[in-house]
Structures are given as C-alpha cells and as structure tokens.
Design a protein around this motif. Structure first.
Motif, PDB file in Angstrom:
ATOM      1  N   VAL A   1       1.124  20.140   3.350  1.00 48.53           N
ATOM      2  CA  VAL A   1       1.490  19.358   2.167  1.00 48.53           C
ATOM      3  C   VAL A   1       2.591  18.395   2.587  1.00 48.53           C
ATOM      4  O   VAL A   1       3.599  18.810   3.158  1.00 48.53           O
ATOM      5  CB  VAL A   1       1.982  20.254   1.018  1.00 48.53           C
ATOM      6  CG1 VAL A   1       2.501  19.415  -0.148  1.00 48.53           C
ATOM      7  CG2 VAL A   1       0.879  21.185   0.556  1.00 48.53           C
ATOM      8  N   ILE A   2       2.377  17.124   2.302  1.00 45.25           N
ATOM      9  CA  ILE A   2       3.372  16.097   2.610  1.00 45.25           C
ATOM     10  C   ILE A   2       3.767  15.442   1.296  1.00 45.25           C
ATOM     11  O   ILE A   2       2.913  14.951   0.566  1.00 45.25           O
ATOM     12  CB  ILE A   2       2.814  15.036   3.580  1.00 45.25           C
ATOM     13  CG1 ILE A   2       2.375  15.687   4.888  1.00 45.25           C
ATOM     14  CG2 ILE A   2       3.840  13.948   3.831  1.00 45.25           C
ATOM     15  CD1 ILE A   2       1.655  14.743   5.839  1.00 45.25           C
ATOM     16  N   THR A   3       5.065  15.444   0.994  1.00 46.62           N
ATOM     17  CA  THR A   3       5.527  14.741  -0.201  1.00 46.62           C
ATOM     18  C   THR A   3       6.122  13.408   0.229  1.00 46.62           C
ATOM     19  O   THR A   3       6.564  13.248   1.367  1.00 46.62           O
ATOM     20  CB  THR A   3       6.589  15.552  -0.980  1.00 46.62           C
ATOM     21  OG1 THR A   3       7.791  15.619  -0.210  1.00 46.62           O
ATOM     22  CG2 THR A   3       6.086  16.942  -1.306  1.00 46.62           C
ATOM     23  N   ASN A   4       6.092  12.479  -0.672  1.00 44.66           N
ATOM     24  CA  ASN A   4       6.604  11.156  -0.365  1.00 44.66           C
ATOM     25  C   ASN A   4       7.222  10.543  -1.613  1.00 44.66           C
ATOM     26  O   ASN A   4       6.891  10.922  -2.732  1.00 44.66           O
ATOM     27  CB  ASN A   4       5.479  10.253   0.156  1.00 44.66           C
ATOM     28  CG  ASN A   4       5.996   9.002   0.811  1.00 44.66           C
ATOM     29  OD1 ASN A   4       7.122   8.944   1.263  1.00 44.66           O
ATOM     30  ND2 ASN A   4       5.162   7.981   0.868  1.00 44.66           N
ATOM     31  N   GLN A   5       8.083   9.593  -1.394  1.00 44.39           N
ATOM     32  CA  GLN A   5       8.700   8.869  -2.492  1.00 44.39           C
ATOM     33  C   GLN A   5       7.844   7.653  -2.823  1.00 44.39           C
ATOM     34  O   GLN A   5       7.113   7.142  -1.973  1.00 44.39           O
ATOM     35  CB  GLN A   5      10.108   8.436  -2.102  1.00 44.39           C
ATOM     36  CG  GLN A   5      11.000   9.619  -1.795  1.00 44.39           C
ATOM     37  CD  GLN A   5      12.285   9.197  -1.109  1.00 44.39           C
ATOM     38  OE1 GLN A   5      12.383   8.121  -0.549  1.00 44.39           O
ATOM     39  NE2 GLN A   5      13.274  10.065  -1.140  1.00 44.39           N
ATOM     40  N   ILE A   6       7.985   7.189  -4.059  1.00 43.03           N
ATOM     41  CA  ILE A   6       7.261   5.994  -4.500  1.00 43.03           C
ATOM     42  C   ILE A   6       8.245   5.006  -5.101  1.00 43.03           C
ATOM     43  O   ILE A   6       9.396   5.349  -5.374  1.00 43.03           O
ATOM     44  CB  ILE A   6       6.165   6.343  -5.524  1.00 43.03           C
ATOM     45  CG1 ILE A   6       6.778   7.065  -6.730  1.00 43.03           C
ATOM     46  CG2 ILE A   6       5.061   7.165  -4.882  1.00 43.03           C
ATOM     47  CD1 ILE A   6       5.834   7.265  -7.875  1.00 43.03           C
ATOM     48  N   TYR A   7       7.789   3.793  -5.298  1.00 42.18           N
ATOM     49  CA  TYR A   7       8.612   2.777  -5.953  1.00 42.18           C
ATOM     50  C   TYR A   7       7.710   1.827  -6.719  1.00 42.18           C
ATOM     51  O   TYR A   7       6.500   1.765  -6.484  1.00 42.18           O
ATOM     52  CB  TYR A   7       9.478   2.018  -4.938  1.00 42.18           C
ATOM     53  CG  TYR A   7       8.697   1.162  -3.972  1.00 42.18           C
ATOM     54  CD1 TYR A   7       8.514  -0.200  -4.222  1.00 42.18           C
ATOM     55  CD2 TYR A   7       8.142   1.694  -2.809  1.00 42.18           C
ATOM     56  CE1 TYR A   7       7.797  -0.998  -3.352  1.00 42.18           C
ATOM     57  CE2 TYR A   7       7.434   0.903  -1.930  1.00 42.18           C
ATOM     58  CZ  TYR A   7       7.264  -0.439  -2.201  1.00 42.18           C
ATOM     59  OH  TYR A   7       6.546  -1.225  -1.333  1.00 42.18           O
ATOM     60  N   ASN A   8       8.290   1.107  -7.653  1.00 41.72           N
ATOM     61  CA  ASN A   8       7.560   0.100  -8.421  1.00 41.72           C
ATOM     62  C   ASN A   8       7.669  -1.239  -7.712  1.00 41.72           C
ATOM     63  O   ASN A   8       8.766  -1.691  -7.410  1.00 41.72           O
ATOM     64  CB  ASN A   8       8.122  -0.030  -9.831  1.00 41.72           C
ATOM     65  CG  ASN A   8       7.814   1.167 -10.682  1.00 41.72           C
ATOM     66  OD1 ASN A   8       6.702   1.657 -10.682  1.00 41.72           O
ATOM     67  ND2 ASN A   8       8.804   1.654 -11.417  1.00 41.72           N
ATOM     68  N   ALA A   9       6.524  -1.848  -7.457  1.00 48.44           N
ATOM     69  CA  ALA A   9       6.484  -3.175  -6.847  1.00 48.44           C
ATOM     70  C   ALA A   9       5.963  -4.155  -7.899  1.00 48.44           C
ATOM     71  O   ALA A   9       4.881  -3.952  -8.449  1.00 48.44           O
ATOM     72  CB  ALA A   9       5.589  -3.164  -5.621  1.00 48.44           C
ATOM     73  N   PHE A  10       6.734  -5.184  -8.167  1.00 49.77           N
ATOM     74  CA  PHE A  10       6.340  -6.176  -9.162  1.00 49.77           C
ATOM     75  C   PHE A  10       5.918  -7.457  -8.457  1.00 49.77           C
ATOM     76  O   PHE A  10       6.590  -7.919  -7.536  1.00 49.77           O
ATOM     77  CB  PHE A  10       7.512  -6.473 -10.107  1.00 49.77           C
ATOM     78  CG  PHE A  10       7.910  -5.285 -10.937  1.00 49.77           C
ATOM     79  CD1 PHE A  10       7.271  -5.034 -12.138  1.00 49.77           C
ATOM     80  CD2 PHE A  10       8.911  -4.418 -10.508  1.00 49.77           C
ATOM     81  CE1 PHE A  10       7.635  -3.933 -12.904  1.00 49.77           C
ATOM     82  CE2 PHE A  10       9.280  -3.324 -11.266  1.00 49.77           C
ATOM     83  CZ  PHE A  10       8.628  -3.071 -12.463  1.00 49.77           C
ATOM     84  N   ASP A  11       4.805  -8.037  -8.918  1.00 52.39           N
ATOM     85  CA  ASP A  11       4.377  -9.314  -8.345  1.00 52.39           C
ATOM     86  C   ASP A  11       5.037 -10.458  -9.112  1.00 52.39           C
ATOM     87  O   ASP A  11       5.842 -10.239 -10.028  1.00 52.39           O
ATOM     88  CB  ASP A  11       2.849  -9.433  -8.325  1.00 52.39           C
ATOM     89  CG  ASP A  11       2.220  -9.449  -9.710  1.00 52.39           C
ATOM     90  OD1 ASP A  11       2.933  -9.692 -10.712  1.00 52.39           O
ATOM     91  OD2 ASP A  11       0.999  -9.226  -9.798  1.00 52.39           O
ATOM     92  N   ASP A  12       4.694 -11.690  -8.746  1.00 52.85           N
ATOM     93  CA  ASP A  12       5.325 -12.873  -9.361  1.00 52.85           C
ATOM     94  C   ASP A  12       5.054 -12.982 -10.861  1.00 52.85           C
ATOM     95  O   ASP A  12       5.792 -13.634 -11.585  1.00 52.85           O
ATOM     96  CB  ASP A  12       4.828 -14.152  -8.669  1.00 52.85           C
ATOM     97  CG  ASP A  12       5.328 -14.237  -7.245  1.00 52.85           C
ATOM     98  OD1 ASP A  12       6.338 -13.573  -6.919  1.00 52.85           O
ATOM     99  OD2 ASP A  12       4.701 -14.963  -6.434  1.00 52.85           O
ATOM    100  N   GLU A  13       3.981 -12.354 -11.321  1.00 52.34           N
ATOM    101  CA  GLU A  13       3.626 -12.416 -12.739  1.00 52.34           C
ATOM    102  C   GLU A  13       4.163 -11.229 -13.526  1.00 52.34           C
ATOM    103  O   GLU A  13       3.874 -11.070 -14.702  1.00 52.34           O
ATOM    104  CB  GLU A  13       2.106 -12.514 -12.874  1.00 52.34           C
ATOM    105  CG  GLU A  13       1.565 -13.806 -12.254  1.00 52.34           C
ATOM    106  CD  GLU A  13       0.067 -13.729 -12.006  1.00 52.34           C
ATOM    107  OE1 GLU A  13      -0.568 -12.754 -12.433  1.00 52.34           O
ATOM    108  OE2 GLU A  13      -0.452 -14.664 -11.382  1.00 52.34           O
ATOM    109  N   GLY A  14       4.933 -10.360 -12.853  1.00 61.15           N
ATOM    110  CA  GLY A  14       5.531  -9.214 -13.533  1.00 61.15           C
ATOM    111  C   GLY A  14       4.649  -7.988 -13.614  1.00 61.15           C
ATOM    112  O   GLY A  14       4.985  -7.019 -14.283  1.00 61.15           O
ATOM    113  N   ASN A  15       3.494  -8.044 -12.964  1.00 62.68           N
ATOM    114  CA  ASN A  15       2.620  -6.872 -12.951  1.00 62.68           C
ATOM    115  C   ASN A  15       3.226  -5.799 -12.055  1.00 62.68           C
ATOM    116  O   ASN A  15       3.752  -6.096 -10.988  1.00 62.68           O
ATOM    117  CB  ASN A  15       1.218  -7.243 -12.449  1.00 62.68           C
ATOM    118  CG  ASN A  15       0.551  -8.255 -13.352  1.00 62.68           C
ATOM    119  OD1 ASN A  15       0.603  -8.139 -14.565  1.00 62.68           O
ATOM    120  ND2 ASN A  15      -0.052  -9.267 -12.751  1.00 62.68           N
ATOM    121  N   ASN A  16       3.107  -4.565 -12.497  1.00 60.18           N
ATOM    122  CA  ASN A  16       3.726  -3.443 -11.805  1.00 60.18           C
ATOM    123  C   ASN A  16       2.674  -2.641 -11.037  1.00 60.18           C
ATOM    124  O   ASN A  16       1.621  -2.332 -11.569  1.00 60.18           O
ATOM    125  CB  ASN A  16       4.427  -2.543 -12.820  1.00 60.18           C
ATOM    126  CG  ASN A  16       5.039  -1.321 -12.192  1.00 60.18           C
ATOM    127  OD1 ASN A  16       5.410  -1.335 -11.036  1.00 60.18           O
ATOM    128  ND2 ASN A  16       5.144  -0.266 -12.960  1.00 60.18           N
TER     129      ASN A  16
END
Length: 135
Positions: free
Chosen positions: A65-80
């Motif tokens: 089992v491998i756990t990992n962190q995530i993050y929110n990436a927003f594009d130029d139009e604000g899509n997440n």
C-alpha cells in the motif's frame, strides 16, 4: 548502480518474506518535496522504489500500500483538477487506486475506487474512524 538501500530491502525480504503480509509506504513523495533533487532525478529514484516494491509484491505475494498527497491544480479558466504530488509515476505504476475523502459526519471517510483491473470505477464505501477502530 543499485541503491544500497534497495539491496538491503531485497535481502531482508528474501530472509523474512514469510513473516510479512503487508508493506506500507506512507506519503511516498513527502521526503522528495523537501529534497533539493532535480525533477528528473526525483522521478528516476521514485520509479526505482516503486519498481522494487512491485517486484517484492509479485515475487513474495506481499500486499503493498502506497499513500500519497494530492493538491488542487487550477487552469487558466479556473477549472480544478486534483493531482498527485510527484507527478504521474504512482498513478501509472499502481494496479489499484483508491481515493479517500472526509465525509460530512465527524470521523467519517469515503473510499472511492478509481482504478482496478476487474472492478468498475466509482464503487464507494463509507466508514468511520473511532477509538475502537474502523466501523
């Protein structure tokens, strides 16, 4: 050349594999975030480590089992878009991916299947983390 730590792990597992049922690598890329390594060096080392764990799992029938962190990436139009820290290496090398999220209730979690070779994506289970364990 092989990383000396990888050699140690392989030798240790050869001797003790019957005593081991599960290997957990928590926060797989956390140490790399504070390291000064260049991105290509990070990717190469992470790929080697994941390959080592994959080989150990197959050869000795040990769950990994491998756990990992995530993050929110927003594009130029604000899509997440939610992305894994460390890029796509873990995503491409993982056989099963489960997304864990907080639920609406206190200590509630929702596990959603994102990838599995024989089960459909999107299956969910809700559970609670209590002082008595997982309910």
């Amino acid at each position: 050349p092989e990383n000396p730590n990888h050699w140690f792990y392989k030798e240790w597992i050869k001797k003790h594999h019957e005593e081991v049922d599960l290997i957990v690598l928590d926060s797989a890329v956390a140490l790399y975030r504070v390291d000064d390594m260049k991105s290509y060096k990070l990717s190469k080392e992470l790929r080697k480590q994941v390959q080592l764990l994959s080989n150990i799992a197959r050869k000795h029938d040990i769950a990994v089992v491998i756990t990992n962190q995530i993050y929110n990436a927003f594009d130029d139009e604000g899509n997440n878009e939610v992305k894994a820290v460390g890029g796509d290496i873990l995503e491409y090398t993982s056989k099963v991916i489960i997304k864990l999220e907080r639920g609406d209730e206190i200590n509630q979690r929702i596990a959603t299947l994102k990838r599995h070779r024989s089960l459909p994506e999107g299956r969910q289970v809700t559970f609670h983390i209590t002082s008595n364990g997982i309910v």
